[in-house]
Design a protein around this motif. Structure first.
Motif, PDB file in Angstrom:
ATOM      1  N   VAL A 126       0.981  33.599  22.622  1.00 22.35           N
ATOM      2  CA  VAL A 126       0.977  32.133  22.616  1.00 22.35           C
ATOM      3  C   VAL A 126       2.110  31.548  21.771  1.00 22.35           C
ATOM      4  O   VAL A 126       2.838  30.685  22.247  1.00 22.35           O
ATOM      5  N   CYS A 183      -3.501  36.648  22.223  1.00 21.69           N
ATOM      6  CA  CYS A 183      -3.195  35.256  21.869  1.00 21.69           C
ATOM      7  C   CYS A 183      -2.232  35.190  20.693  1.00 21.69           C
ATOM      8  O   CYS A 183      -1.333  34.349  20.663  1.00 21.69           O
ATOM      9  N   PHE A 188       0.339  39.874  27.881  1.00 21.95           N
ATOM     10  CA  PHE A 188      -1.015  39.341  27.927  1.00 21.95           C
ATOM     11  C   PHE A 188      -1.861  40.125  28.922  1.00 21.95           C
ATOM     12  O   PHE A 188      -2.974  40.553  28.619  1.00 21.95           O
TER      13      PHE A 188
END
Length: 108
Positions: free
Chosen positions: A80, A76, A40
């Motif tokens: 995620v 994401c 990330f």
């Protein structure tokens, strides 16, 4: 527990479960959490830096936001969900320790 009051062959047909319930649930291990955070961080940083350079060359600051937005969306998607490559190092828990009362009852 819940029991049906109909014979087994007369059970009502139920619709199939949603797709999200068919996927086995996993938990991301600690190494996977570290990898996810690093991915990330580096995706956001690299897309922001590339966008800043392109925006500087073109003299338009919106390229920075477009590039950064693409980086956020990509990170994401990659970071995620609990992808299988985040579960390569499962945690091995210790055996449970019996309570003191159980030991005293067994001894007497």
């Amino acid at each position: 527990t819940f029991t049906w009051h109909l014979p087994r062959n007369k059970l009502p047909s139920l619709p199939p479960p949603p797709l999200c319930l068919c996927i086995p649930s996993r938990t991301m291990d600690y190494e996977g959490q570290k990898l996810s955070e690093l991915l990330f961080y580096w995706i956001i940083l690299s897309f922001g830096a590339v966008g800043w350079v392109i925006g500087y060359v073109k003299q338009d600051f919106t390229y920075v936001f477009y590039s950064w937005g693409i980086g956020v969306i990509l990170s994401c998607i990659l970071c995620v969900p609990d992808w299988p490559f985040y579960n390569r190092h499962p945690v091995k828990w210790l055996e449970s320790v019996p309570e003191r009362r159980e030991k005293e009852e067994k001894e007497s």
